[in-house]
Design an enzyme around this catalytic site. Structure first.
Site, PDB file in Angstrom:
ATOM      1  N   SER A 200      37.441  35.554  41.643  1.00 59.22           N
ATOM      2  CA  SER A 200      38.283  34.371  41.533  1.00 59.22           C
ATOM      3  C   SER A 200      38.564  34.083  40.067  1.00 59.22           C
ATOM      4  CB  SER A 200      37.567  33.185  42.185  1.00 59.22           C
ATOM      5  OG  SER A 200      38.306  32.014  42.000  1.00 59.22           O
ATOM      6  N   CYS A 325      30.529  22.356  46.606  1.00 61.72           N
ATOM      7  CA  CYS A 325      31.312  23.238  45.752  1.00 61.72           C
ATOM      8  C   CYS A 325      32.788  22.938  45.885  1.00 61.72           C
ATOM      9  CB  CYS A 325      31.027  24.677  46.142  1.00 61.72           C
ATOM     10  SG  CYS A 325      32.174  25.863  45.516  1.00 61.72           S
TER      11      CYS A 325
END
Ligand code: PLP
Length: 384
Positions: A200, A325
């Site tokens: 990512s 998260c």
């Protein structure tokens, strides 16, 4: 960055690196579709291919195996629920992007357990795999093992070399979620022989909205997006040139940072020592396991994480409640539950995650703010 705040939530998203910012802005100032043959198109293509080389280098992979996506979630969805696997063997501590993809898949789902420190026991894992292959009559080619390299909540790093050996010896495909480990420990898709690996951009200081699926030539992919045949037919749609260019620049910088990872480890050591000094009964979760140098999940008994995070925020420190998260939600963490951590402790777990921009001053500010959390806790106890 705001100098009056300490941003210690880099596992949620990291600040944009200057190199990535420059690459994004420069790409935005240009024009060109990477599929066009004219000079503008070729310039756009060159940006994408340069980024591909840098992302591949970070992953220890070949550039031709890098497929740019909108992020790791898309890459995970593509591999896990985008294919008709017969059996998915998935660790108990995976990110919700994996868990939700597994839930959507019609494959049989086998949970790979972790021990009290959040790690997979390799012997138990090998036995489980053999059991699945032996008694369930599952063909290796129809099964996929999904294991993250490092956990987003605890920072605990899996014994991925050994896990990869088990998968390779039995001819089962392996997907490694290297989102949190990238730029923090070495990742080596080639050595592991992992058919799939996901990354990512925004976790390594690139822009949000870009990611990569690294997939070997013989890794089967049923593209989620079909259309113009971009990304070798594995992910159609006009490339997000600016985000990809920024991702590439961040990947180059993150790779260089690896040489200086001891700086991060020193900062984290100072942070943990300071927090424990303020509250000696605080518990560092996963402390005795190999951990990412940037992550500290710490529980202050009787201080609910949501309260702690708000108190920290008011004192100028950005951290997150252990599991939150993605959305600030405060449901019970499946990761901590899988580690057998009592809910009374789990619900007090606050995650601090450092990044390339973290300074000594940030650490000091956080330790000061923690005193405030500790005081609030006394109040909670007195009321009770
Ligand atoms: N995997 C892990 C381990 C993560 O921490 C995250 C991010 O929260 C993801 C996958 C999803 O990444 P993205 O935000 O790029 O979709």
């Amino acid at each position: 960055m705001n100098v009056n705040r300490a941003y210690l939530d880099c596992n949620a998203t990291a600040p944009l690196r200057p190199q990535a910012r420059a690459a994004v802005l420069s790409a935005l100032d240009d024009v060109g579709n990477a599929s066009s043959v004219h000079a503008e198109g070729r310039r756009a293509r060159a940006l994408v291919e340069a980024a591909r080389v840098k992302v591949a280098a970070l992953a220890g992979a070949s550039a031709r195996h890098v497929v740019f996506t909108s992020g790791a979630t898309e890459a995970i969805n593509c591999v896990v629920s985008g294919r008709a696997w017969k059996t998915l063997m998935v660790s108990a501590v995976e990110h919700p992007a994996v868990a939700a993809s597994v839930a959507r898949s019609s494959a049989d789902h086998i949970v790979i357990p972790v021990d009290g420190s959040g790690r997979i026991d390799v012997a138990t894992f090998a036995t489980l795999v053999d059991c699945v292959l032996g008694t369930e009559h599952v063909l290796p080619a129809d099964a996929l093992i999904v294991v993250q390299h490092a956990n987003n909540e605890t920072g605990v790093v899996q014994p991925i070399d050994e896990i990869a050996n088990v998968a390779r010896d039995r001819g089962i495909r392996l997907m490694v979620d290297a989102v949190q480990s990238a730029g923090r420990v070495e990742i080596d898709q080639r050595r592991w022989g992992a058919e799939y690996l996901v990354l990512s951009s925004h976790k390594i200081g690139g822009p949000q909205g870009a990611g990569a699926l690294v997939a070997t030539d013989d890794a089967k992919i049923d593209a989620l997006l079909v259309g113009g045949g971009q990304e070798r037919g594995r992910r159609a749609g006009t490339e997000n040139i600016a985000a990809i260019a920024g991702f590439g620049a961040a990947a180059g910088a993150a790779r260089s940072d690896l040489a200086d990872i001891s700086r991060m480890a020193d900062l984290r050591a100072r942070l943990e020592a300071g927090l424990i000094n303020v509250a000696p009964d605080a518990i560092v979760i996963g402390k005795d396991a190999p951990r990412l140098a940037n992550t500290s999940l710490i529980a202050l008994p009787r201080a609910p994480a949501e309260t702690a995070v708000i108190a920290l925020d008011l004192a100028g420190v950005a951290a997150s409640a252990g599991a939150a998260c993605s959305s600030g939600k405060t449901t019970r963490s499946p990761v901590l539950a899988a580690m057998g951590i009592h809910n009374d402790i789990a619900k007090c777990a606050v995650r601090f995650s450092l990044g390339w921009a973290t300074t000594e001053d940030d650490v000091s500010r956080c330790i000061d703010a923690w005193q405030q959390v500790n005081r609030i806790r006394s109040g909670v106890r007195d009321v009770a």
